[in-house]
Design an enzyme around this catalytic site. Structure first.
Site, PDB file in Angstrom:
ATOM      1  N   ASN A   1       0.809  -1.292  -0.076  1.00  0.00           N
ATOM      2  CA  ASN A   1       0.028  -0.110   0.086  1.00  0.00           C
ATOM      3  C   ASN A   1       0.912   1.301  -0.050  1.00  0.00           C
ATOM      4  OD1 ASN A   1       0.452  -0.814   2.823  1.00  0.00           O
ATOM      5  ND2 ASN A   1      -1.114   0.392   3.520  1.00  0.00           N
ATOM      6  N   VAL A   2       0.401   2.303  -0.551  1.00  0.00           N
ATOM      7  CA  VAL A   2       1.337   3.521  -0.709  1.00  0.00           C
ATOM      8  C   VAL A   2      -0.026   4.570  -0.533  1.00  0.00           C
ATOM      9  CG1 VAL A   2       2.196   5.011  -2.274  1.00  0.00           C
ATOM     10  CG2 VAL A   2       2.723   2.670  -2.592  1.00  0.00           C
TER      11      VAL A   2
ATOM     12  N   CYS B   1      -4.183   0.576  -2.222  1.00  0.00           N
ATOM     13  CA  CYS B   1      -4.170  -0.665  -1.706  1.00  0.00           C
ATOM     14  C   CYS B   1      -2.957  -1.230  -2.340  1.00  0.00           C
ATOM     15  CB  CYS B   1      -5.490  -1.408  -1.560  1.00  0.00           C
ATOM     16  SG  CYS B   1      -6.783  -0.482  -0.682  1.00  0.00           S
TER      17      CYS B   1
ATOM     18  N   GLU C   1      -3.277  -4.362  -3.115  1.00  0.00           N
ATOM     19  CA  GLU C   1      -3.596  -5.350  -4.123  1.00  0.00           C
ATOM     20  C   GLU C   1      -3.783  -4.436  -5.526  1.00  0.00           C
ATOM     21  OE1 GLU C   1      -4.991  -4.897  -1.239  1.00  0.00           O
ATOM     22  OE2 GLU C   1      -6.012  -6.603  -0.265  1.00  0.00           O
TER      23      GLU C   1
ATOM     24  N   CYS D   1     -10.901  -4.196  -3.739  1.00  0.00           N
ATOM     25  CA  CYS D   1      -9.675  -5.032  -4.154  1.00  0.00           C
ATOM     26  C   CYS D   1     -10.280  -6.356  -4.384  1.00  0.00           C
ATOM     27  CB  CYS D   1      -8.761  -4.887  -3.227  1.00  0.00           C
ATOM     28  SG  CYS D   1      -7.727  -3.251  -3.051  1.00  0.00           S
TER      29      CYS D   1
HETATM   30  N1  THU Z   1      -5.389  -1.668   2.779  1.00  0.00           N
HETATM   31  C1  THU Z   1      -4.917  -2.442   1.522  1.00  0.00           C
HETATM   32  O1  THU Z   1      -3.856  -2.323   1.144  1.00  0.00           O
HETATM   33  N2  THU Z   1      -5.578  -3.440   1.402  1.00  0.00           N
HETATM   34  C2  THU Z   1      -6.842  -3.723   1.646  1.00  0.00           C
HETATM   35  O2  THU Z   1      -7.324  -4.561   1.079  1.00  0.00           O
HETATM   36  C3  THU Z   1      -7.496  -3.061   2.678  1.00  0.00           C
HETATM   37  C4  THU Z   1      -6.765  -1.706   3.031  1.00  0.00           C
HETATM   38  C5  THU Z   1      -4.499  -0.331   2.959  1.00  0.00           C
HETATM   39  C6  THU Z   1      -5.182   1.239   2.743  1.00  0.00           C
HETATM   40  C7  THU Z   1      -4.668   1.929   3.731  1.00  0.00           C
HETATM   41  O3  THU Z   1      -3.395   2.313   3.315  1.00  0.00           O
HETATM   42  C8  THU Z   1      -4.554   1.082   4.804  1.00  0.00           C
HETATM   43  O4  THU Z   1      -4.664  -0.270   4.292  1.00  0.00           O
HETATM   44  C9  THU Z   1      -5.681   1.219   5.953  1.00  0.00           C
HETATM   45  O5  THU Z   1      -6.675   1.113   5.590  1.00  0.00           O
END
Ligand code: THU
Length: 131
Positions: free
Chosen positions: A47-48, A58, A60, A94
């Site tokens: 995630n970024v 996210c 994904e 996602c």
């Molecule tokens: N996040 C993901 O990377 N994937 C997910 O399926 C759920 C949420 C990240 C987004 C954000 O940077 C952090 O988790 C908190 O929500």
């Protein structure tokens, strides 16, 4: 590709490697994702986040971008982990993204074990891209 051939621990290791690269200074919730592609390569993402919280990417999303930028193909098996390396469920958006690029039979390693995308996203929205 037969899903019996999926090396889940190798995929988990790639997701754990990716979570270490996450940029999540706002939520402090790093996520890593890794997927086996049908040509046997592995797509990864983390995630970024961004100061404009709503536009966080996210893990994904990065993984699917890696899939497409790396030549495309279909997702066969996906693992998403948190900073502790525990399996987490992809968010709703996602799940849709994974379903689009892996279909109903794509496998996802969840806290409840190995499930299909049909199980984690029943009655998925499907729209054929215009040809
Ligand atoms: N996040 C993901 O990377 N994937 C997910 O399926 C759920 C949420 C990240 C987004 C954000 O940077 C952090 O988790 C908190 O929500």
């Amino acid at each position: 590709m037969d899903t019996d051939e999926v090396d889940w621990s190798a995929l988990q290791a790639r997701a754990v490697e990716a979570v270490g690269r996450a940029y999540a200074p706002y939520s402090r919730y790093p996520v890593g994702a890794a997927a086996l592609v049908d040509d046997r390569r592995v797509a990864v993402g983390c995630n970024v986040e961004n100061g404009s919280y709503g536009v966080a990417l996210c893990a994904e999303c990065g993984m699917v971008s890696d899939l497409v930028a790396g030549g495309g193909g279909r997702l066969v098996a996906v693992v998403c982990v948190d900073a502790a390396g525990e399996f987490i469920m992809p968010c709703g958006r996602c799940r849709q993204l994974i379903h689009e690029h892996g279909g109903a039979d794509c496998r996802l390693l969840t806290p409840q074990g190995d499930l299909s995308m049909a199980e984690v996203l029943p009655q998925a929205f499907e729209l054929k891209p215009p040809s």
